[in-house]
Every structure is written in structure tokens, then in C-alpha cells.
Design a protein around this motif. Sequence first.
Motif, PDB file in Angstrom:
ATOM      1  N   GLY A  15      -1.822  -1.232   9.388  1.00 36.06           N
ATOM      2  CA  GLY A  15      -3.048  -0.999   8.628  1.00 36.06           C
ATOM      3  C   GLY A  15      -3.870  -2.255   8.446  1.00 36.06           C
TER       4      GLY A  15
ATOM      5  N   ASP B 192       1.975  -0.866   6.713  1.00 29.92           N
ATOM      6  CA  ASP B 192       1.067  -1.859   6.118  1.00 29.92           C
ATOM      7  C   ASP B 192       0.646  -2.921   7.136  1.00 29.92           C
TER       8      ASP B 192
ATOM      9  N   ASN C 271      -0.324   0.679   1.442  1.00 30.09           N
ATOM     10  CA  ASN C 271      -1.766   0.464   1.289  1.00 30.09           C
ATOM     11  C   ASN C 271      -2.590   1.667   1.729  1.00 30.09           C
ATOM     12  N   ASP C 272      -2.039   2.452   2.656  1.00 33.43           N
ATOM     13  CA  ASP C 272      -2.781   3.584   3.205  1.00 33.43           C
ATOM     14  C   ASP C 272      -1.805   4.739   3.432  1.00 33.43           C
ATOM     15  N   GLU C 273      -1.775   5.695   2.487  1.00 37.47           N
ATOM     16  CA  GLU C 273      -0.827   6.808   2.579  1.00 37.47           C
ATOM     17  C   GLU C 273      -1.045   7.642   3.839  1.00 37.47           C
TER      18      GLU C 273
END
Length: 278
Positions: free
Chosen positions: A275, A272, A210-212
Motif C-alpha cells: 500500500g 501495508d 492502513n488500507d482494509e
Amino acid sequence: MADLTISEVSKKYEFRFKKGLGQNFLIDDSVLDDVVDGAEVNEDDFVIEIGPGFGTLTRALLRRAKRVCAIELDDKLLPILEDELKEFDNFELIHNDALKIDFDELIGDEKSVKLVANLPYYLTTPIIVKLLTGGYNFKSLTIMIQKEVAQRIDSEPNCKAYGAFSILVQYYCDTKILRLVPPTAFLPEPKVESMVIRLDRLKEPKVKVNDEALFFSIVRKSFNMRRKILWNSVKDIGIPKEELLKCFEKANIDPKRRGETLSLAEFALLSDEIGFIK
């Protein structure tokens, strides 16, 4: 191009090798063939080469590719390359630092783009990071690099060589070591062995996160101190202790494990979960 020919070319142009630019020119024809064959270069390919040297590999690529663009930093090599490869009308030479190149502009609307190069050792990590994280339209990178770096790229969890760089490359690519290259294949001879490795760019990253930025931050933290357990590596991530423990539990990862034991998929799960709380 045999050893004698390389020597003759260097004498002809009064060229002096520059150690600071990592100039070790390939002289073994069997390695040349393996590089070009391993890259599966064909008449549809636009090939980019970094650090062409005297053009030994370039010549082999030009005979198979639609077009070859070589990027060379050393201005002393430009007239040599232009002269030695003047018979080819599908050759383009750029005098620049590869780290400063706008590859989107260079590639344009080409559909089949491959990078094939005997990379200077000092350039290996920064150029791979640039090419993979920049989102450029490469099908593959077939590169000759220091053996230890190739092994690190291709390594798996629980191996000594496995680290943050392994995960970064494998996030974007399938990796395959093609062959070992001894120091005798170069002039002048380097002090280390080399390997040819191919990185096939995936259409989508190997794992979905979801958030590199958070994912790679957690990966880097996990390998900054290899002896640290995961908990000690990420406890300063910015969420309460209780919430962080829940993240490990939901990802089914023991916080006492070390980073080198986690797979790409496990790092994605943990990232994830963290995050979601952040």
C-alpha cells in the motif's frame, strides 16, 4: 422441547419442513443449554435470533435475556411462533430475510447485543460477512453451523481448513468452538455434523492495517489458487516487479511461500508495504 413435542407441533399446525430454507429444528435439550450457556446470555442482553424455527431455542433465550428479537423468513412459521411464545412479553418477531435487515435500525440504542442462532447452512457465510463487515454493535455471535465451516473459521496457518474466510473472521473476532452437535440433535436430521462456535467481537481489529480493502484483496488473491506461491498470486497487484520484491523483503516474507502459511499479522505487514508503494 423433546422430539415428540416437535412432531406434535408440526402436526398441530400441519407444517411441512422446507429443505430449501435449511429447516433442521433443534430437539436436544443438552445442546440448547450449551448454546445459551456458551453465549452467556443474561438479563441485560438484547438477543437477535435468525431462523427460530418452532421457537425451541427462542424460548430458552427469552427466559434469560432482557429482550429477544427473532427474524424468520418462512411466513408459515409466523403464526406458530406467535402462538407458541405468546406468554412472553419480551419477544419480538420480524418477518424478513436476515440479509436484508438494517441491523443498526434493529439494534437502536441497545448496549449489550448478542446474536444467538441455529443458522441455516446456506446462510452461514453471507450472514457472518454482513454482520462483521457492517460495523454493527454486536458483543458476540454464538452460532450453530456446519462443522467444516466452524473448523475453517477457527483454523490456524498451515492447516488445510485455513483460508480467506478464517482471516476475515479472525480479523474482527476472537473465536472459540463450544461443542460438536450430531445430526440426531435435529428434526429432520441433516446429513452433516454441526458445531457451536462463539465469535467475540473485538473493539478494534486484531491487526492494524492502513488500507482494509487492499488487505482483504491480497488475502483473497493469496487463496484463490491454494497451490500458487505468493508471488504468482499478487504479481498483478499493480506495481513494478522490483518494487513488489522490495515489499516482500521489507515485510520479511519469502515470496515463494504459499498463502496458507501466512499469519494475520504477516498479511497485514505485506499489505501495508504494498500500500505504501501504490
